[in-house]
Design a protein around this motif. Structure first.
Motif, PDB file in Angstrom:
ATOM      1  N   LYS A  91       0.831  -1.208   0.000  1.00  0.00           N
ATOM      2  CA  LYS A  91       0.000   0.000   0.000  1.00  0.00           C
ATOM      3  C   LYS A  91       0.863   1.256   0.000  1.00  0.00           C
ATOM      4  CE  LYS A  91      -4.112  -1.958   2.202  1.00  0.00           C
ATOM      5  NZ  LYS A  91      -5.060  -1.866   3.340  1.00  0.00           N
ATOM      6  N   PHE A  92       1.973   1.185   0.723  1.00  0.00           N
ATOM      7  CA  PHE A  92       2.885   2.328   0.742  1.00  0.00           C
ATOM      8  C   PHE A  92       3.470   2.562  -0.647  1.00  0.00           C
ATOM      9  CE2 PHE A  92       7.366   3.656   0.959  1.00  0.00           C
ATOM     10  CZ  PHE A  92       7.193   4.940   1.448  1.00  0.00           C
ATOM     11  N   VAL A  93       3.883   1.482  -1.301  1.00  0.00           N
ATOM     12  CA  VAL A  93       4.453   1.599  -2.646  1.00  0.00           C
ATOM     13  C   VAL A  93       3.423   2.157  -3.617  1.00  0.00           C
ATOM     14  CG1 VAL A  93       5.440   0.328  -4.594  1.00  0.00           C
ATOM     15  CG2 VAL A  93       6.141  -0.227  -2.253  1.00  0.00           C
ATOM     16  N   GLU A  94       2.190   1.700  -3.489  1.00  0.00           N
ATOM     17  CA  GLU A  94       1.122   2.208  -4.353  1.00  0.00           C
ATOM     18  C   GLU A  94       0.912   3.707  -4.130  1.00  0.00           C
ATOM     19  OE1 GLU A  94      -2.309  -0.151  -3.578  1.00  0.00           O
ATOM     20  OE2 GLU A  94      -1.429  -1.996  -4.371  1.00  0.00           O
ATOM     21  N   ALA A  95       0.978   4.119  -2.872  1.00  0.00           N
ATOM     22  CA  ALA A  95       0.802   5.539  -2.558  1.00  0.00           C
ATOM     23  C   ALA A  95       1.940   6.372  -3.139  1.00  0.00           C
ATOM     24  CB  ALA A  95       0.740   5.738  -1.042  1.00  0.00           C
ATOM     25  N   ILE A  96       3.140   5.834  -3.073  1.00  0.00           N
ATOM     26  CA  ILE A  96       4.297   6.520  -3.637  1.00  0.00           C
ATOM     27  C   ILE A  96       4.119   6.714  -5.142  1.00  0.00           C
ATOM     28  CG2 ILE A  96       6.725   6.154  -4.265  1.00  0.00           C
ATOM     29  CD1 ILE A  96       6.568   7.171  -1.517  1.00  0.00           C
ATOM     30  N   LEU A  97       3.664   5.673  -5.809  1.00  0.00           N
ATOM     31  CA  LEU A  97       3.523   5.731  -7.265  1.00  0.00           C
ATOM     32  C   LEU A  97       2.383   6.644  -7.700  1.00  0.00           C
ATOM     33  CD1 LEU A  97       4.089   1.967  -8.173  1.00  0.00           C
ATOM     34  CD2 LEU A  97       5.739   3.839  -8.235  1.00  0.00           C
ATOM     35  N   ALA A  98       1.422   6.863  -6.813  1.00  0.00           N
ATOM     36  CA  ALA A  98       0.246   7.670  -7.172  1.00  0.00           C
ATOM     37  C   ALA A  98       0.269   9.057  -6.543  1.00  0.00           C
ATOM     38  CB  ALA A  98      -1.022   6.924  -6.743  1.00  0.00           C
ATOM     39  N   ALA A  99       1.417   9.490  -6.069  1.00  0.00           N
ATOM     40  CA  ALA A  99       1.498  10.796  -5.404  1.00  0.00           C
ATOM     41  C   ALA A  99       1.188  11.927  -6.374  1.00  0.00           C
ATOM     42  CB  ALA A  99       2.882  10.974  -4.798  1.00  0.00           C
ATOM     43  N   VAL A 100       0.748  13.045  -5.819  1.00  0.00           N
ATOM     44  CA  VAL A 100       0.334  14.203  -6.613  1.00  0.00           C
ATOM     45  C   VAL A 100       1.531  15.115  -6.860  1.00  0.00           C
ATOM     46  CG1 VAL A 100      -1.183  16.216  -6.673  1.00  0.00           C
ATOM     47  CG2 VAL A 100      -1.972  14.088  -5.617  1.00  0.00           C
ATOM     48  N   PRO A 101       1.840  15.427  -8.119  1.00  0.00           N
ATOM     49  CA  PRO A 101       2.980  16.306  -8.397  1.00  0.00           C
ATOM     50  C   PRO A 101       2.673  17.757  -8.078  1.00  0.00           C
ATOM     51  CG  PRO A 101       1.846  15.801 -10.436  1.00  0.00           C
ATOM     52  CD  PRO A 101       1.184  14.975  -9.360  1.00  0.00           C
ATOM     53  N   ARG A 102       3.714  18.495  -7.806  1.00  0.00           N
ATOM     54  CA  ARG A 102       3.568  19.940  -7.720  1.00  0.00           C
ATOM     55  C   ARG A 102       3.317  20.490  -9.127  1.00  0.00           C
ATOM     56  NH1 ARG A 102       8.996  20.493  -4.354  1.00  0.00           N
ATOM     57  NH2 ARG A 102       9.105  18.308  -4.941  1.00  0.00           N
ATOM     58  N   PRO A 103       2.885  21.735  -9.251  1.00  0.00           N
ATOM     59  CA  PRO A 103       2.597  22.277 -10.586  1.00  0.00           C
ATOM     60  C   PRO A 103       3.742  22.021 -11.559  1.00  0.00           C
ATOM     61  CG  PRO A 103       1.915  23.824  -8.910  1.00  0.00           C
ATOM     62  CD  PRO A 103       2.632  22.717  -8.190  1.00  0.00           C
ATOM     63  N   VAL A 104       3.431  21.369 -12.672  1.00  0.00           N
ATOM     64  CA  VAL A 104       4.452  21.034 -13.663  1.00  0.00           C
ATOM     65  C   VAL A 104       4.623  22.208 -14.615  1.00  0.00           C
ATOM     66  CG1 VAL A 104       5.113  19.463 -15.514  1.00  0.00           C
ATOM     67  CG2 VAL A 104       3.907  18.582 -13.497  1.00  0.00           C
ATOM     68  N   SER A 105       5.792  22.825 -14.580  1.00  0.00           N
ATOM     69  CA  SER A 105       6.048  24.006 -15.401  1.00  0.00           C
ATOM     70  C   SER A 105       7.543  24.248 -15.504  1.00  0.00           C
ATOM     71  CB  SER A 105       5.372  25.242 -14.789  1.00  0.00           C
ATOM     72  OG  SER A 105       5.770  26.412 -15.457  1.00  0.00           O
ATOM     73  N   PRO A 106       8.025  24.694 -16.688  1.00  0.00           N
ATOM     74  CA  PRO A 106       9.444  25.020 -16.820  1.00  0.00           C
ATOM     75  C   PRO A 106       9.847  26.230 -15.981  1.00  0.00           C
ATOM     76  CG  PRO A 106       8.246  25.656 -18.794  1.00  0.00           C
ATOM     77  CD  PRO A 106       7.314  24.845 -17.957  1.00  0.00           C
ATOM     78  N   ILE A 107       8.841  26.987 -15.516  1.00  0.00           N
ATOM     79  CA  ILE A 107       9.140  28.135 -14.659  1.00  0.00           C
ATOM     80  C   ILE A 107       8.634  27.860 -13.237  1.00  0.00           C
ATOM     81  CG2 ILE A 107       9.194  29.833 -16.511  1.00  0.00           C
ATOM     82  CD1 ILE A 107       6.312  30.653 -15.602  1.00  0.00           C
ATOM     83  N   TYR A 108       8.643  26.595 -12.867  1.00  0.00           N
ATOM     84  CA  TYR A 108       8.107  26.238 -11.554  1.00  0.00           C
ATOM     85  C   TYR A 108       8.735  27.017 -10.398  1.00  0.00           C
ATOM     86  CZ  TYR A 108       6.889  23.979  -7.271  1.00  0.00           C
ATOM     87  OH  TYR A 108       6.460  23.775  -5.980  1.00  0.00           O
ATOM     88  N   PRO A 109      10.051  27.225 -10.370  1.00  0.00           N
ATOM     89  CA  PRO A 109      10.615  27.974  -9.231  1.00  0.00           C
ATOM     90  C   PRO A 109       9.964  29.346  -9.044  1.00  0.00           C
ATOM     91  CG  PRO A 109      12.365  26.891 -10.426  1.00  0.00           C
ATOM     92  CD  PRO A 109      11.121  26.719 -11.253  1.00  0.00           C
ATOM     93  N   LYS A 110       9.627  30.022 -10.148  1.00  0.00           N
ATOM     94  CA  LYS A 110       8.978  31.328 -10.042  1.00  0.00           C
ATOM     95  C   LYS A 110       7.535  31.181  -9.569  1.00  0.00           C
ATOM     96  CE  LYS A 110      11.877  33.515 -13.555  1.00  0.00           C
ATOM     97  NZ  LYS A 110      11.920  34.204 -14.881  1.00  0.00           N
ATOM     98  N   ILE A 111       6.871  30.139 -10.046  1.00  0.00           N
ATOM     99  CA  ILE A 111       5.512  29.856  -9.565  1.00  0.00           C
ATOM    100  C   ILE A 111       5.544  29.578  -8.066  1.00  0.00           C
ATOM    101  CG2 ILE A 111       3.657  28.120  -9.645  1.00  0.00           C
ATOM    102  CD1 ILE A 111       4.078  27.968 -12.654  1.00  0.00           C
TER     103      ILE A 111
END
Length: 425
Positions: free
Chosen positions: A368-388
């Motif tokens: 269950k832990f491994v499944e949770a790791i694989l299904a985690a929610v990413p932070r906003p995906v963007s080439p300018i993420y540091p500024k976001i």
């Protein structure tokens, strides 16, 4: 007789040449030791030192100078950029947050790894796909994943009965209030609420658990939605409920794990690395800690996807030695040492069935832990993420500190992020 004398003369000359010039085999040059520098954020577990020593033991022709940057992700990022943007070669190999590869590649800081991967026949299918994808930018690999993270809820098994383990954020508040102060604890719950990247990760978990998001699949800003507002209202409710330290706005991962392993809290939100720390001989709560998925909002439980990569400085003077270190860190042996001594979750999938790894970190053997790791929610995906992230940190901090109500902060965040994206197009 003449032939015998000629042979003797030839042998004598050969020996003289050997003594004068040394061995002529092609490996001679490789025996000359080169020095490379490896940089990563502060390692409280000291596992990295053990891993580096093991690497040098097996690669005596490479000396690794190990240096630590601050544990704060933002400060770590800025120190790396200062060196890399100047084209300096003081750093050869360095760890980078999962959100940095595209930025560093676009800026020309990192060496593409594809030729090394192809030459040494590294099987990318042995690694968690999402982490490999995160290392790619414009069709090339600019980094290699080291470990994957996702937020977890740690709790005191000696304090909270099994039938009272919280499933929702409201239940967490209720149970944390009830047991705060028991068995020497001072706080009900710990989290990361300082104005830095960790606050964004925590906030994303609240937001996603209520169905909100910041950026859509096309890169559009969509933060002004009911799910985001509901999630951040819950975050504010947790912070003002009396279960967190009064100075929670100064807490990073370091303050969180320090307080928790010293027995000061009933619950704590942190990454998987803390499991090794709570079970170390120095921990005051060894054997008294369990883990749970983070509490649910109206749309379920969500954990922020985190993790770290390792890359090579584009301007390194020793690319081959740097690659050998990187390869050791990400292949079976280095990944196993990291998982056992550092407590991080490896990205090398075969280790999820390794008995030594599971013994050292039972989390990795939990399906269950491994499944949770694989299904985690990413932070906003963007080439300018540091500024976001910079914009989000300011507005989220305003919520944490009560300077703005949630709706106002979200509206301001929405406006600033849209202006930011517009200027980058």
């Amino acid at each position: 007789m003449k032939r015998f004398i000629a042979v003797v003369i030839l042998i004598t000359l050969s020996v003289g040449l050997f003594l004068a010039f040394g061995p002529t085999d092609s490996n001679a040059a490789s025996k000359k030791q080169v020095t490379i520098t490896y940089v990563r954020g502060k390692d409280e577990t000291h596992a990295t030192e053990k891993i580096i020593q093991e690497f040098m033991k097996k690669n005596p022709d490479i000396k690794v100078i190990y240096k630590e940057n601050p544990s704060d992700t933002g400060q770590n990022h800025d120190q790396l950029v200062t060196v890399l943007s100047a084209g300096g070669s003081d750093i050869d190999v360095f760890d980078m947050d999962v959100i940095w590869p595209a930025e560093f590649a676009q800026a020309g800081y990192t060496l593409p790894l594809d030729r090394f991967i192809k030459r040494d026949k590294i099987n990318l299918n042995d690694y968690i796909k999402g982490t490999i994808d995160a290392a790619r930018f414009k069709g090339q690999m600019w980094a290699f994943p080291r470990f994957i993270d996702a937020g977890l809820l740690y709790y005191r098994k000696d304090i909270v009965p099994p039938n009272e383990l919280p499933k929702t954020w409201d239940e967490l508040i209720k149970v944390a209030k009830k047991y705060k102060g028991k068995n020497g604890t001072k706080y009900g719950f710990l989290m990361q609420a300082k104005q830095y990247e960790g606050l964004v990760c925590d906030a994303i978990e609240y937001i996603a658990s209520y169905g909100g998001r910041v950026v859509d699949e096309s890169g559009n800003i969509v933060v002004n939605n009911q799910g985001t507002i509901d999630g951040l209202n819950m975050m504010r409710k947790v912070i003002t409920s009396g279960i967190v330290p009064p100075n929670i706005n100064t807490f990073t991962e370091v303050e969180t794990h320090t307080a928790f392993i010293n027995g000061l809290a009933v619950f704590a939100r942190n990454w998987p690395y803390m499991w090794a720390m709570v079970n170390s001989p120095q921990s005051k709560v060894k054997g008294k800690v369990g883990i749970l998925p983070l509490p649910k909002g109206s749309k379920g439980s969500a954990a922020a996807l985190g993790g770290w990569m390792v890359g090579i400085n584009k301007y390194t003077k020793n690319p081959e030695a740097s690659w050998r270190l990187l390869k050791f860190l990400v292949q079976k042996e280095g990944q196993k040492l990291m998982a056992i001594y550092n407590g991080n979750v490896p990205v090398y999938k075969p280790l999820f069935n390794d008995k030594d790894v599971i013994k050292a970190n039972p989390l990795i053997g939990d399906k269950k832990f491994v499944e949770a790791i694989l299904a985690a929610v990413p932070r906003p995906v963007s080439p300018i993420y540091p500024k976001i992230s910079d914009v989000m940190q300011i507005e989220l901090s305003n919520i944490v500190n009560g300077k703005k109500d949630v709706k106002t902060a979200v509206l301001d965040m929405d406006k600033k992020l849209k202006e930011l994206v517009k200027t980058q197009r």
